[in-house]
Design an enzyme around this catalytic site. Structure first.
Site, PDB file in Angstrom:
ATOM      1  N   SER A 128       0.829  -1.209   0.000  1.00 21.61           N
ATOM      2  CA  SER A 128       0.000   0.000   0.000  1.00 21.61           C
ATOM      3  C   SER A 128       0.866   1.264   0.000  1.00 21.61           C
ATOM      4  O   SER A 128       1.654   1.479  -0.899  1.00 21.61           O
ATOM      5  CB  SER A 128      -0.932  -0.079   1.211  1.00 21.61           C
ATOM      6  OG  SER A 128      -1.753   1.035   1.302  1.00 21.61           O
ATOM      7  N   HIS A 147      -7.372  -5.473  -0.139  1.00 23.35           N
ATOM      8  CA  HIS A 147      -6.167  -4.710   0.173  1.00 23.35           C
ATOM      9  C   HIS A 147      -5.379  -5.266   1.362  1.00 23.35           C
ATOM     10  O   HIS A 147      -4.158  -5.392   1.308  1.00 23.35           O
ATOM     11  CB  HIS A 147      -6.584  -3.258   0.460  1.00 23.35           C
ATOM     12  CG  HIS A 147      -5.485  -2.265   0.334  1.00 23.35           C
ATOM     13  ND1 HIS A 147      -4.937  -1.907  -0.880  1.00 23.35           N
ATOM     14  CD2 HIS A 147      -4.830  -1.530   1.258  1.00 23.35           C
ATOM     15  CE1 HIS A 147      -4.004  -1.001  -0.687  1.00 23.35           C
ATOM     16  NE2 HIS A 147      -3.906  -0.755   0.601  1.00 23.35           N
ATOM     17  N   ASP A 152      -9.658  -4.933  -4.537  1.00 28.20           N
ATOM     18  CA  ASP A 152      -8.869  -3.985  -3.756  1.00 28.20           C
ATOM     19  C   ASP A 152      -9.514  -2.604  -3.844  1.00 28.20           C
ATOM     20  O   ASP A 152      -9.612  -2.029  -4.918  1.00 28.20           O
ATOM     21  CB  ASP A 152      -7.428  -3.956  -4.299  1.00 28.20           C
ATOM     22  CG  ASP A 152      -6.470  -3.224  -3.366  1.00 28.20           C
ATOM     23  OD1 ASP A 152      -6.895  -2.232  -2.736  1.00 28.20           O
ATOM     24  OD2 ASP A 152      -5.304  -3.648  -3.263  1.00 28.20           O
TER      25      ASP A 152
END
Ligand SMILES: *[C@@H]1O[C@H](CO)[C@@H](O)[C@H](O)[C@H]1NC(C)=O
Ligand SMILES: *[C@@H]1O[C@H](CO)[C@@H](O)[C@H](O)[C@H]1NC(C)=O
Ligand SMILES: *[C@@H]1O[C@H](CO)[C@@H](O)[C@H](O)[C@H]1NC(C)=O
Length: 515
Positions: free
Chosen positions: A269, A474, A443
């Site tokens: 991320s 995610h 995601d």
């Protein structure tokens, strides 16, 4: 005027919780103007949404959670009577609001001064353990290192220098630096335990594992001169992390390991955003690192399902957003969601816990891949801290869909800072480091289109791997039950041999030293 603001934000978040696309409610933009008149309308809306969330959790997770609780201990003494609990919560909330209003504090900061304490979790000591303690509990050697950035932030990074079963206790040449995402910390990589945690898996695979901690998170809340409660301390975005934290950490590891150390970088991320920002600005790091592995990569943000998207429309008004979210640390989700679960959904401890954790709200919750046994320990470590300005920066990227750019101060201040009225874009074509992308279809933050768009810009791509499970989201990259088979096996393969041709020769020299 402050309570209505809280309600507005509650609304923003709730409207997204049911995994749905952002729906435009026609009266919403006017709320800011006629806010006092809309308060009751909002309250009703909140209540209705709350009932739906409750329904969702009762239908979907309550039984499993309850049976998990039953399995772990038949003793339910620690749960107070529901009616006592409700009135205690009501009382507390009222007091907090009164206190905040009377002292003219920012309501959000007052309600969420620190991490929530969950009674039910106190029984397991692991919940309160730090990353190195957790690593040590599992029989691995753990180290903490202090790194000071060139702008004075004091970071604590962690390390698993060699595997549990290593014959000689020296750290291997093969090195990996792991960088957590937004609201995360070094703990993200090891919370899932030795069987499933990527930090341990890499250690077992013969890597010297370094775990970064970004400025402002649980382990990096210190500065040589700035007070951690000051605006100056929290006045940073992921750009500053890429320019100061990352170089400091990489340089530090090389000092420890020798300047010929070739570091593999694994980011999740925001941990990938900072890598792309670093490599496109301080380009010498393309030569210093060995390769980059980006899990749930976030650069372009056009295809966003996370509620963070709702902040985007206010991203022009930085002052307003700062006021709404708290100017320093980003904590309002806790406050708002806690408020929600206390007033709107009468759900039990565990359901409430998911419902009010900012990480789950921003990133989604994949029930099937989520190991509920990990929930207490996750809640003990997440969210680990982020600056509101980082959130605002992301919100700006969403608004300027298609531009992966530096912070936008507005035309006048942009000109002062950058010499142009719009902020400079990160020049992705300057990234020459071999990079592999790992993405998934469900995601909320790294959408398929955006990741593909990023991939084609890379000068030295290794592979774009799409996780073969539709529901994978995610945060599943960190804690999913099947993350080892779905993601880590592939990652290890690529780590061992996946660097593209142009740098192979470079590596050969290093690999010879490895064994
Ligand atoms: C509030 O709403 C009522 C009815 O919708 C309207 O008559 C009144 O003028 C509004 N007040 C303000 C301050 O906007
Ligand atoms: C916040 O940071 C920006 C640059 O990143 C700087 O121009 C500004 O002066 C800082 N503000 C404060 C109050 O420190
Ligand atoms: C869930 O987590 C617990 C605690 O780390 C672990 O013992 C268990 O094996 C995990 N279950 C699965 C299916 O991964």
């Amino acid at each position: 005027m402050k309570l209505p603001l809280l309600l507005v934000f509650t609304f923003i978040l709730i409207s997204q919780i049911e995994h749905s696309e952002c729906r435009q409610i026609s009266w919403f933009p006017n709320v800011i103007d006629t806010i006092s008149n809309k308060t009751s309308e909002l309250s009703n809306y909140v209540r209705e949404k709350g009932r739906r969330i409750k329904h969702f959790y009762v239908e979907n997770v309550r039984k499993k959670i309850t049976s998990y609780l039953g399995l772990n201990n038949g003793d339910t003494n620690y749960i107070e009577r529901p009616e006592d609990r409700q009135s205690r919560i009501n009382r507390q909330f009222r007091n907090i609001v009164i206190e905040a209003e009377s002292s003219k504090n920012n309501l959000f900061d007052t309600i969420a001064p620190a991490a929530v304490e969950y009674k039910c979790t106190n029984e397991d000591p692991m919940i309160h353990m730090t990353t190195p303690q957790l690593i040590a509990v599992h029989g691995y050697r753990a180290e903490s290192h202090t790194v000071v950035t060139d702008d004075g932030y004091i970071l604590t990074i962690h390390r698993i220098p060699y595997s549990k079963n290593a014959e000689n206790k020296v750290s291997p040449r093969k090195t990996v630096l792991m960088h957590h995402g937004l609201l995360g910390s070094s703990a993200d990589w090891i919370l899932a335990g030795p069987e499933k945690g990527l930090g341990y898996i890499l250690s077992e695979a013969g890597y010297d594992v370094w775990l970064a901690n970004v400025r402002g998170n649980t382990y990096s809340r210190a500065h040589v001169s700035r007070d951690i409660d000051s605006f100056e301390f929290w006045n940073f975005t992921f750009h500053d992390v890429s320019q100061h934290d990352l170089p400091a950490v990489i340089d530090y590891i090389m000092e420890v390991k020798g300047w010929d150390a070739k570091i593999n970088y694994i980011g999740h991320s925001m941990g990938t955003t900072v890598l792309f920002a670093l490599l496109s600005t301080k380009t010498q790091y393309n030569k210093i690192l060995r390769a980059g592995y980006a899990l749930a990569p976030v650069a372009y943000m056009t295809d966003i399902k996370s509620p963070i998207k709702l902040l985007a429309r206010y991203s022009d008004n930085i002052e307003y957003l700062m006021k709404l979210l708290g100017a320093n640390e980003f904590l309002p989700q806790n406050a708002v969601l806690r408020w929600l679960s206390k007033h709107a959904c009468e759900i039990n401890h565990y359901e409430e816990a998911i419902c009010e954790n900012s990480m789950f709200v921003l990133c989604g919750h994949d029930e099937r891949q989520f190991n509920r046994s990990l929930l207490p320990i996750i809640l003990g470590h997440v969210p680990a801290g982020a600056s509101t300005r980082t959130l605002v920066h992301y919100a700006q990227e969403i608004k300027q869909s298609g531009r992966f750019q530096q912070f936008d101060y507005g035309p006048v201040d942009n000109f002062k800072a950058y010499g142009t009225v719009t902020p400079p874009e990160y020049q992705l074509h300057k990234i020459t480091l071999p990079i592999a992308l790992f993405s998934s279809q469900n995601d909320w933050l790294a959408g398929e289109g955006d990741v593909s768009n990023l991939y084609v810009q890379l000068v030295n791509p290794i592979e774009h791997y799409i996780v073969p499970l539709k529901e994978f989201n995610h945060i599943d990259f960190l804690w999913a039950v099947d993350a080892p088979t779905l993601v880590y096996t592939k990652l290890l393969q690529l780590l061992e041999k996946g660097v593209s041709k142009s740098v192979d020769e470079d590596l050969l020299d290093n690999n010879l030293l490895d064994d």
